[in-house]
Motif scaffolding. Structure first.
Motif, PDB file in Angstrom:
ATOM      1  N   GLN A   1      38.477   5.484 -18.393  1.00 56.59           N
ATOM      2  CA  GLN A   1      38.119   5.368 -16.971  1.00 56.59           C
ATOM      3  C   GLN A   1      36.834   4.545 -16.928  1.00 56.59           C
ATOM      4  O   GLN A   1      36.914   3.322 -16.997  1.00 56.59           O
ATOM      5  CB  GLN A   1      38.025   6.746 -16.324  1.00 56.59           C
ATOM      6  CG  GLN A   1      39.424   7.346 -16.171  1.00 56.59           C
ATOM      7  CD  GLN A   1      39.484   8.562 -15.275  1.00 56.59           C
ATOM      8  OE1 GLN A   1      38.635   8.812 -14.438  1.00 56.59           O
ATOM      9  NE2 GLN A   1      40.526   9.364 -15.454  1.00 56.59           N
ATOM     10  N   CYS A   2      35.656   5.202 -16.853  1.00 53.66           N
ATOM     11  CA  CYS A   2      34.447   4.371 -16.878  1.00 53.66           C
ATOM     12  C   CYS A   2      34.321   3.653 -18.211  1.00 53.66           C
ATOM     13  O   CYS A   2      33.714   2.598 -18.304  1.00 53.66           O
ATOM     14  CB  CYS A   2      33.205   5.196 -16.578  1.00 53.66           C
ATOM     15  SG  CYS A   2      32.511   6.063 -17.990  1.00 53.66           S
ATOM     16  N   GLY A   3      34.882   4.228 -19.250  1.00 53.70           N
ATOM     17  CA  GLY A   3      34.935   3.576 -20.539  1.00 53.70           C
ATOM     18  C   GLY A   3      33.749   3.840 -21.448  1.00 53.70           C
ATOM     19  O   GLY A   3      33.772   3.498 -22.628  1.00 53.70           O
ATOM     20  N   TYR A   4      32.715   4.464 -20.907  1.00 52.61           N
ATOM     21  CA  TYR A   4      31.463   4.566 -21.656  1.00 52.61           C
ATOM     22  C   TYR A   4      31.602   5.411 -22.926  1.00 52.61           C
ATOM     23  O   TYR A   4      30.982   5.137 -23.927  1.00 52.61           O
ATOM     24  CB  TYR A   4      30.379   5.149 -20.744  1.00 52.61           C
ATOM     25  CG  TYR A   4      28.981   4.972 -21.263  1.00 52.61           C
ATOM     26  CD1 TYR A   4      28.316   3.759 -21.133  1.00 52.61           C
ATOM     27  CD2 TYR A   4      28.308   6.024 -21.890  1.00 52.61           C
ATOM     28  CE1 TYR A   4      27.025   3.593 -21.602  1.00 52.61           C
ATOM     29  CE2 TYR A   4      27.015   5.871 -22.366  1.00 52.61           C
ATOM     30  CZ  TYR A   4      26.376   4.652 -22.220  1.00 52.61           C
ATOM     31  OH  TYR A   4      25.085   4.493 -22.686  1.00 52.61           O
ATOM     32  N   CYS A   5      32.457   6.420 -22.881  1.00 52.54           N
ATOM     33  CA  CYS A   5      32.630   7.282 -24.056  1.00 52.54           C
ATOM     34  C   CYS A   5      33.644   6.723 -25.035  1.00 52.54           C
ATOM     35  O   CYS A   5      33.834   7.257 -26.122  1.00 52.54           O
ATOM     36  CB  CYS A   5      33.100   8.669 -23.630  1.00 52.54           C
ATOM     37  SG  CYS A   5      34.833   8.661 -23.079  1.00 52.54           S
ATOM     38  N   GLN A   6      34.369   5.671 -24.609  1.00 55.33           N
ATOM     39  CA  GLN A   6      35.613   5.344 -25.315  1.00 55.33           C
ATOM     40  C   GLN A   6      35.421   4.731 -26.694  1.00 55.33           C
ATOM     41  O   GLN A   6      36.243   4.944 -27.583  1.00 55.33           O
ATOM     42  CB  GLN A   6      36.506   4.462 -24.437  1.00 55.33           C
ATOM     43  CG  GLN A   6      36.942   5.125 -23.118  1.00 55.33           C
ATOM     44  CD  GLN A   6      37.898   6.304 -23.303  1.00 55.33           C
ATOM     45  OE1 GLN A   6      38.466   6.507 -24.367  1.00 55.33           O
ATOM     46  NE2 GLN A   6      38.076   7.091 -22.242  1.00 55.33           N
ATOM     47  N   SER A   7      34.353   3.994 -26.916  1.00 53.16           N
ATOM     48  CA  SER A   7      34.130   3.489 -28.274  1.00 53.16           C
ATOM     49  C   SER A   7      34.047   4.663 -29.237  1.00 53.16           C
ATOM     50  O   SER A   7      34.642   4.640 -30.325  1.00 53.16           O
ATOM     51  CB  SER A   7      32.824   2.695 -28.344  1.00 53.16           C
ATOM     52  OG  SER A   7      32.864   1.602 -27.481  1.00 53.16           O
TER      53      SER A   7
ATOM     54  N   LEU B   1      32.574  13.977 -25.842  1.00 52.19           N
ATOM     55  CA  LEU B   1      32.657  14.303 -24.414  1.00 52.19           C
ATOM     56  C   LEU B   1      33.151  13.106 -23.611  1.00 52.19           C
ATOM     57  O   LEU B   1      32.833  11.961 -23.932  1.00 52.19           O
ATOM     58  CB  LEU B   1      31.281  14.696 -23.879  1.00 52.19           C
ATOM     59  CG  LEU B   1      30.715  16.007 -24.391  1.00 52.19           C
ATOM     60  CD1 LEU B   1      29.313  16.217 -23.822  1.00 52.19           C
ATOM     61  CD2 LEU B   1      31.621  17.168 -23.993  1.00 52.19           C
ATOM     62  N   CYS B   2      33.913  13.394 -22.568  1.00 56.18           N
ATOM     63  CA  CYS B   2      34.295  12.367 -21.615  1.00 56.18           C
ATOM     64  C   CYS B   2      34.057  12.942 -20.232  1.00 56.18           C
ATOM     65  O   CYS B   2      34.776  13.829 -19.783  1.00 56.18           O
ATOM     66  CB  CYS B   2      35.770  11.987 -21.770  1.00 56.18           C
ATOM     67  SG  CYS B   2      36.297  10.787 -20.519  1.00 56.18           S
ATOM     68  N   ARG B   3      33.020  12.450 -19.563  1.00 54.63           N
ATOM     69  CA  ARG B   3      32.698  13.010 -18.260  1.00 54.63           C
ATOM     70  C   ARG B   3      33.742  12.637 -17.225  1.00 54.63           C
ATOM     71  O   ARG B   3      33.953  13.359 -16.258  1.00 54.63           O
ATOM     72  CB  ARG B   3      31.318  12.541 -17.813  1.00 54.63           C
ATOM     73  CG  ARG B   3      30.871  13.136 -16.490  1.00 54.63           C
ATOM     74  CD  ARG B   3      31.135  14.630 -16.423  1.00 54.63           C
ATOM     75  NE  ARG B   3      30.268  15.313 -15.475  1.00 54.63           N
ATOM     76  CZ  ARG B   3      30.392  16.593 -15.180  1.00 54.63           C
ATOM     77  NH1 ARG B   3      31.351  17.319 -15.757  1.00 54.63           N
ATOM     78  NH2 ARG B   3      29.588  17.162 -14.313  1.00 54.63           N
ATOM     79  N   CYS B   4      34.379  11.487 -17.405  1.00 54.13           N
ATOM     80  CA  CYS B   4      35.464  11.136 -16.493  1.00 54.13           C
ATOM     81  C   CYS B   4      36.662  12.041 -16.744  1.00 54.13           C
ATOM     82  O   CYS B   4      37.620  12.032 -15.988  1.00 54.13           O
ATOM     83  CB  CYS B   4      35.875   9.689 -16.680  1.00 54.13           C
ATOM     84  SG  CYS B   4      34.546   8.519 -16.402  1.00 54.13           S
ATOM     85  N   ALA B   5      36.590  12.800 -17.823  1.00 53.48           N
ATOM     86  CA  ALA B   5      37.650  13.745 -18.179  1.00 53.48           C
ATOM     87  C   ALA B   5      39.000  13.037 -18.307  1.00 53.48           C
ATOM     88  O   ALA B   5      40.020  13.517 -17.843  1.00 53.48           O
ATOM     89  CB  ALA B   5      37.714  14.905 -17.184  1.00 53.48           C
TER      90      ALA B   5
HETATM   91  S1  FES Z   1      35.869   7.297 -19.693  1.00 47.92           S
HETATM   92 FE1  FES Z   1      34.052   7.764 -18.622  1.00 47.92          FE
HETATM   93  S2  FES Z   1      33.096   9.146 -19.959  1.00 47.92           S
HETATM   94 FE2  FES Z   1      35.001   8.859 -20.863  1.00 47.92          FE
END
Ligand code: FES
Ligand code: FES
Lengths: 152, 730
Positions: free
Chosen positions: A97-103, A132-136
């Motif tokens: 989603q936001c992608g920030y956790c995805q790497s 963790l993935c805040r976008c869940a």
């Molecule tokens: S995609 Fe946004 S925190 Fe995982």
């Protein structure tokens, strides 16, 4: 400041830093490898996951000095054209989603699949529960790992 | 450059023509004079004038190589709207989607803002309203661009425009079996003085859509799988230094730095900036900033409102405020005669629900890169933000300059959830850079982000109701007591339940702490209370909670359909396996309707609630990207579940007691259900909001399932294992 040499994504790099500096900042701020993310700085969220000699580590708490004798792999070093099976599966599952956790999620998943080519759902959940993935986006991340295990 | 946000603004050299007051149509450009470019009033824009600040609308550029660039005005924070908006334009333009590239538009609300709520144009991505607020504008933009292509092709082919049709990226003249690609037309296109509005009847019918409702993959996803997606945290510019700020532990406290000379003389420290609410530290490297920050010895002023605030004690004061006879608050909804309604019932009910503060916890902590010019008369900024227009104005205001002097670059957001619609962090970075006159990247640590957070407010919900002898609810009173003013009220009105006598009111108390919109705003807490209370009444009347709700919804077949559909999909009537139970809930948000059933069990020893299955339905009108809508529902439901089961911010003497993800727990992967099924109800009506719709439906569903399973009711979110055990033992 100390001159240190580290091997990142197959290339040897020399950096001039305090040896206690977390390798996260060396990668991001000194080497411009910003795919690895800062989320908590305390090994709680997994956003900074990289591989050291193939094993996932949390870059935010690992001093760069601890990485000088090993090989570091970051998300940027996973494949040349975004075509590592796990990356392909991630796109197919439309996981980010936001992608920030995805790497971090991807690096953790790559390591899971290296050790366990056909993980159960429970094994996936447990191996990735430190990320963790805040976008869940969890349902799709699980799905992506399952797809990857089939194509790799 | 797939998936990359290009931070470059649009160069005016690229413009070819202006179309009416609406779309400006851009084509391969350089060979055409820049002064062909006109503003909204049709005046020529002086070629020396910067594009910024001109009243024009620019959405799409068609290149000679047949590729198409579509400009995205919304903030992409994972909700997928950058793709959805482009799909809307591409649909009416009849574009070949494989040739579409999406770029960030400039941060100029007068060009790219959506007008909503009569507040003029603004560029702010909040309230799940991006697709719904841009839908008509962008269909029109796409249709007008297509009209320009048709007009030019007609001229070139020497035929009437009525004889032409389009296929993706092609204009077709069937009679002579000739066609022109959009790229070919781009080579010969002439600017047009006037392009008419395309009548609604000439726009595509939903059954003719090629892209809307069909395009799956999001544009930004590949870049989010290889580390190349750029967040503000990732931006680096030459001559950049780093900033951190040590902020007031109690809101409002002012700092005095006690060891200034020691700090300023440390190697690598560039500057110290004393702010009203904290001490800013500017250093050569980020690692140094983080290392030195804890060494700042700061004395904080006392006597601030917040410093006596203890969040748990505050709950003790709420019931009294809820009981006060006279309306001392902000009445949100009133119908019939509430005191008669409550008095004349056969049975009456009263129940209190509570919810703690919750934190946004967006995965990318706040940060901003701002560069103020040496003369202080202009600035450049790189920000991941939900409110670029406001940010830009805030920077300008801080510097006392015109907003057009701020070049603002928008990046991807590592989550927003409402936190990134404020400007506080951008103003901070501006202040640091203004002192330093150098680009400063301000980074909030996770601890900063949490402890100086703005939270979804804590509140108490006092619910009262009465029921007549036909089991109809005839009186309904909902008093919300808490801190956070308008944030408390959203979703409190049970607008799809037909109740003759109604009173909904917010009674605000100022605790002096910071509150903010959090995905779904008040809906999370209010719908939890409403849906729990409805079930409490149904259960007392021994009526199936589904039937009871359907009857309450008698005036809204659409709501009934959403609820009935989820019940069918979840096999509501068939009993759960031993040790499990189901719960149901309904909520509207951003004009969309959603319903949820969940099935759970409880580990009685640990007190842990285990959610096994979730089913959800959504009616959001025309859904532009169904797969992404499902992803949004999944994420919002699980984020909601996280807030219901785990999340709590508490204050002691005005200080936030949590600091990072170790003591502020959010949902982890091993806690997600085995299955989460989302069903989108087909619709042809105009789109409504989706991004938050999953949050309000899950709380009630969990609480209701728990009550069915155990006979006990959880009334205070989050339902932590400790609380669950207490309730089970009660
Ligand atoms: S995609 Fe946004 S925190 Fe995982
Ligand atoms: S940033 Fe390293 S685990 Fe969170």
């Amino acid at each position: 400041m100390t001159e240190l040499s580290i091997n990142v994504n197959g290339q040897s790099q020399v950096v001039n830093v305090d040896p206690t500096t977390p390798v996260l900042w060396v990668l991001r701020e000194h080497l411009g490898l910003t795919g690895t993310k800062y989320g908590c700085g305390k090994a709680i969220c997994g956003s900074c996951t990289i591989h050291l000699n193939g094993t996932p580590i949390r870059a935010c708490i690992t001093p760069v000095a601890a990485c000088t004798s090993g090989k570091i792999t970051t998300i940027e070093g996973l494949s040349e054209n975004n075509n590592h099976p796990v990356q392909k599966a991630w796109v197919e599952a439309q996981a980010p989603q936001c992608g920030y956790c995805q790497s971090g999620q991807i690096m953790q998943a790559v390591s899971l699949l290296k050790n366990n080519t056909n993980p159960t759902r429970e094994e996936i959940k447990s191996y990735l529960s430190g990320n963790l993935c805040r976008c869940a986006a969890y349902m799709r991340i699980i799905n992506a790992v399952e797809i990857a295990s089939k194509i790799s | 450059m797939e998936g990359q946000i290009k931070s470059k603004g649009i160069s005016r050299r690229k413009f070819v023509g202006i179309i009416g007051g609406g779309v400006v149509f851009l084509v391969s450009a350089w060979k055409l004079a820049p002064n062909l470019f006109l503003d909204e009033e049709g005046n020529q824009i002086n070629s020396s004038t910067d594009f910024e600040g001109q009243k024009v609308t620019v959405w799409v550029q068609i290149h000679e190589d047949d590729f198409i660039t579509i400009y995205n005005p919304s903030s992409e924070m994972g909700q997928g709207s950058m793709t959805a908006l482009a799909v809307i334009i591409a649909e009416e333009l009849d574009a070949d989607w494989s040739k579409v590239n999406i770029e960030q538009s400039s941060a100029n609300p007068s060009i790219y803002g959506a007008g909503w709520g009569g507040r003029g144009r603004s560029m702010i991505t909040v309230g799940s309203r991006t697709v719904s607020s841009y839908y008509n504008t962008l269909r029109q933009a796409g249709a007008q661009a297509r009209f320009v292509l048709l007009t030019n092709a007609a001229k070139s082919l020497g035929v009437s425009i009525d004889e032409l049709t389009t296929e993706p990226n092609k204009v077709i003249h069937k009679a002579s079996n000739r066609q022109m690609s959009y790229g070919e037309i781009a080579k010969i296109v002439k600017p047009m003085d006037d392009v008419p509005d395309i009548a609604e009847s000439k726009l595509k019918k939903p059954e003719d859509f090629r892209l809307i409702g069909k395009i799956g993959p999001r544009f930004d996803i590949p870049s989010k799988c290889n580390g190349s997606a750029q967040y503000a945290m990732d931006i680096k510019v030459t001559n950049m230094v780093y900033g951190v700020i040590s902020r007031s532990p109690v809101y409002g406290a002012k700092p005095i730095l006690l060891n200034k000379s020691e700090i300023i003389n440390s190697p690598g420290v560039v500057n110290i900036v004393e702010l009203d609410h904290g001490i800013g530290l500017i250093t050569d490297t980020l690692e140094l900033a983080l290392k030195i920050k804890p060494k700042l010895r700061i004395e904080w002023s006392t006597g601030n409102k917040a410093e006596n605030f203890n969040s748990f004690d505050a709950y003790n004061t709420y019931p009294e405020i809820a009981e006060q006879r006279l309306s001392s608050g902000n009445v949100l909804s009133q119908k019939g005669n509430i005191s008669n309604g409550l008095k004349s019932g056969l049975r009456t009910y009263s129940s209190d629900y509570k919810n703690d503060f919750v934190y946004h916890a967006q995965q990318e902590p706040l940060n901003a890169l701002v560069s103020v010019a040496a003369d202080g008369q202009s600035a450049e900024a790189w920000v991941g933000t939900q409110a670029p227009g406001n940010n830009r104005n805030a920077i300008a205001q801080e510097l006392g300059i015109d907003p057009s002097k701020v070049e603002f670059h928008r990046t991807y957001l590592g989550g927003g959830f409402g936190r990134r619609s404020s400007s506080d962090y951008v103003v901070e970075a501006t202040k640091l850079s203004n002192v330093q006159k150098q680009p400063v990247k301000l980074v909030w640590t996770r601890e900063d982000d949490l402890q100086y957070g703005m939270f979804r407010p804590q509140s108490l919900q006092r619910m009262e109701a009465s029921v007549d002898n036909s089991n109809n609810i005839i009186g309904w009173k909902h008093i919300i007591v808490g801190t956070g003013n308008n944030l408390l009220g959203s979703g409190a009105k049970p607008q799809f339940y037909s109740i003759p006598n109604l009173h909904v009111e917010v009674r605000n108390i100022n605790h002096g702490v910071r509150t903010k919109h959090w995905r779904g705003v008040g809906h999370g807490a209010n719908k939890f209370a409403i849906e729990s209370f409805v079930d409490e009444i149904a259960s007392d009347l021994s009526i199936d909670p589904l039937e009871f709700r359907l009857k309450l919804m008698k005036d809204s077949p659409r709501a009934q359909n959403v609820l009935r559909t989820v019940a069918e999909r979840a096999n509501w009537q068939s009993p759960s396996a031993n040790g499990r139970a189901k719960g149901i809930a309904f909520a509207e948000r951003s004009r969309s309707l959603a319903a949820c059933v969940c099935e759970l069990s409880v580990d009685k020893d640990s007190g842990r609630i285990i959610v096994h299955k979730i089913w959800a339905t959504l009616d959001a009108g025309v859904v532009v990207q169904p797969d992404n809508a499902i992803a949004q529902m999944e994420g919002a439901i699980l984020m909601g579940m996280s807030s219901i089961l785990k999340e709590s911010i508490t204050f002691r003497n005005g200080q936030v007691e949590q600091s990072n993800f170790d003591d502020y727990n959010i949902l982890r992967m091993d806690e997600v259900p085995d299955s989460l099924e989302v069903h989108i109800i087909p619709s042809k009506v105009r789109p409504t909001g989706i991004g938050e719709s999953g949050v309000p439906i899950i709380g009630g569903a969990i609480a209701n399932a728990f009550a069915t399973l155990t006979g006990k009711r959880l009334k205070h979110i989050p339902f932590t294992p400790t609380k669950v055990k207490l309730v089970l033992e009660s």
